[in-house]
Design a protein around this motif. Structure first.
Motif, PDB file in Angstrom:
ATOM      1  N   VAL A 158      -8.129   4.951   2.096  1.00 38.30           N
ATOM      2  CA  VAL A 158      -8.294   5.183   0.662  1.00 38.30           C
ATOM      3  C   VAL A 158      -8.352   6.682   0.368  1.00 38.30           C
ATOM      4  N   ALA A 159      -9.116   7.421   1.171  1.00 41.30           N
ATOM      5  CA  ALA A 159      -9.231   8.863   0.965  1.00 41.30           C
ATOM      6  C   ALA A 159      -7.880   9.558   1.140  1.00 41.30           C
ATOM      7  N   ARG A 160      -7.122   9.128   2.131  1.00 39.45           N
ATOM      8  CA  ARG A 160      -5.804   9.730   2.377  1.00 39.45           C
ATOM      9  C   ARG A 160      -4.889   9.535   1.164  1.00 39.45           C
ATOM     10  N   GLU A 161      -4.926   8.347   0.565  1.00 41.65           N
ATOM     11  CA  GLU A 161      -4.079   8.081  -0.601  1.00 41.65           C
ATOM     12  C   GLU A 161      -4.580   8.832  -1.837  1.00 41.65           C
ATOM     13  N   ILE A 162      -5.890   9.035  -1.917  1.00 39.76           N
ATOM     14  CA  ILE A 162      -6.440   9.820  -3.028  1.00 39.76           C
ATOM     15  C   ILE A 162      -5.992  11.274  -2.912  1.00 39.76           C
TER      16      ILE A 162
END
Length: 250
Positions: A209-213
C-alpha cells in the motif's frame, strides 16, 4: 548544490505513513518533517529513518491535531523554512461503529479525527502551496468514504467528507502547478486493523500500500485506490441499486 527535497508527513507514526517515509528516505538529498501527537512514537520513527538513511535530515514536531490555530501555526512555521515538495496527510483512527452509536462523544471524536482534522491540515498546506505555485498535497481517505455502509458509516462519513473536500480542492487548484492526490486504501494490515485480521478479514500488506501511495503521489495521480482492485470493488458497490444494497451485510 541542489536543495534537498522537502517532504512533510502528518500522522507520521501510523504504519502506512512510516512505510512511506522509509521509501522516500532512500532518496538523496532529502529532508523529512514528521508531525505526530506522541513524541515517544515520533522519536522511534525518526531514529529508524536516521539509521536507514543517515544523509536524510529528519525533523519531528508534535502538536494538537484538532486545534485550528495550532495547525495553522505549525504549517506556517514549516513553510517559513522553505517550500514543501510533498505533504502527506496520513493520520486517522478506526472507531468502533457500535460504540459510536452509543456514545456521541466517541462519534464526535471519530468525525473530527478522520474528517475535520485532515481537512484543516490540507487547507493550511494548500494556502502556502498555492502562493508558491508548487508542491504536491496527498491526503489519505478511504474506500469507506465511497458509500455509507452499516458496518462503519461514522468512519465512512468522515472519509466521505475528505473525498468531497479533496475533489473541491482539486477543482480550485486545477489551473495551478499544485497537484492534489486523493488516496483511498482498502483494509490494510496495520495495528489499527488488528481486530479485523483476528476475525479473518483479508488485509493488504502495508508495504504494498505504501509503495502505491508513494508512486501515485510522485506521479501526481488524481485518485489512488490501493490495492488497485478496490477501484473495481467500490465502483460496483457505489452502483448497486438500493433494493439490492439494503440486503447486504457489509
Amino acid at each position: 548544490m541542489k536543495p534537498k527535497k522537502r517532504i512533510v508527513i502528518i500522522g507520521a507514526t501510523s504504519a502506512i505513513a512510516e512505510q512511506c517515509a522509509r521509501m522516500w528516505a532512500k532518496e538523496n538529498p532529502l529532508e523529512i518533517v514528521l508531525l505526530g501527537r506522541n513524541q515517544e512514537k515520533l522519536d522511534r520513527v525518526s531514529s529508524d529513518l536516521k539509521v536507514r538513511a543517515p544523509n536524510t535530515t529528519i525533523t519531528s514536531i508534535t502538536g494538537n491535531f484538532l486545534d485550528p490555530t495550532q495547525i495553522q501555526t505549525v504549517v506556517d512555521q514549516i513553510f517559513s523554512k522553505g517550500n514543501v515538495d510533498i505533504a502527506l496527510i496520513a493520520h486517522g483512527s478506526l472507531p468502533d461503529q457500535e460504540l459510536c452509536q452509543l456514545d456521541l462523544k466517541l462519534c464526535k471524536e471519530a468525525v473530527e479525527v478522520n474528517g475535520i482534522s485532515p481537512v484543516l491540515f490540507a487547507e493550511a498546506f494548500a494556502m502556502h502551496m498555492e502562493k508558491a505555485d508548487s508542491g504536491t498535497l496527498a491526503v489519505i481517505g478511504s474506500v469507506a468514504g465511497d458509500r455509507g455502509r452499516k458496518s462503519n458509516y461514522v468512519y465512512g462519513a468522515a472519509k466521505g467528507l475528505v473525498t468531497r473536500y479533496v475533489q473541491g480542492l482539486q477543482h480550485r487548484l486545477a489551473n495551478t502547478k499544485v497537484r492534489v492526490v486523493l488516496i483511498k486504501p482498502g483494509p490494510t494490515d496495520t495495528p489499527m486493523t488488528a481486530h479485523l485480521k483476528q476475525s479473518g478479514a483479508k488485509l493488504a500488506a502495508v508495504d504494498r500500500v505504501a509503495r502505491e501511495i508513494v508512486r501515485g503521489t510522485e506521479n501526481g495521480c488524481r485518485v489512488v485506490y490501493t490495492p488497485k482492485i478496490w477501484s473495481v470493488i467500490m465502483m460496483i458497490i457505489r452502483h448497486l441499486p438500493h433494493f439490492v444494497f439494503r440486503r447486504m451485510d457489509i
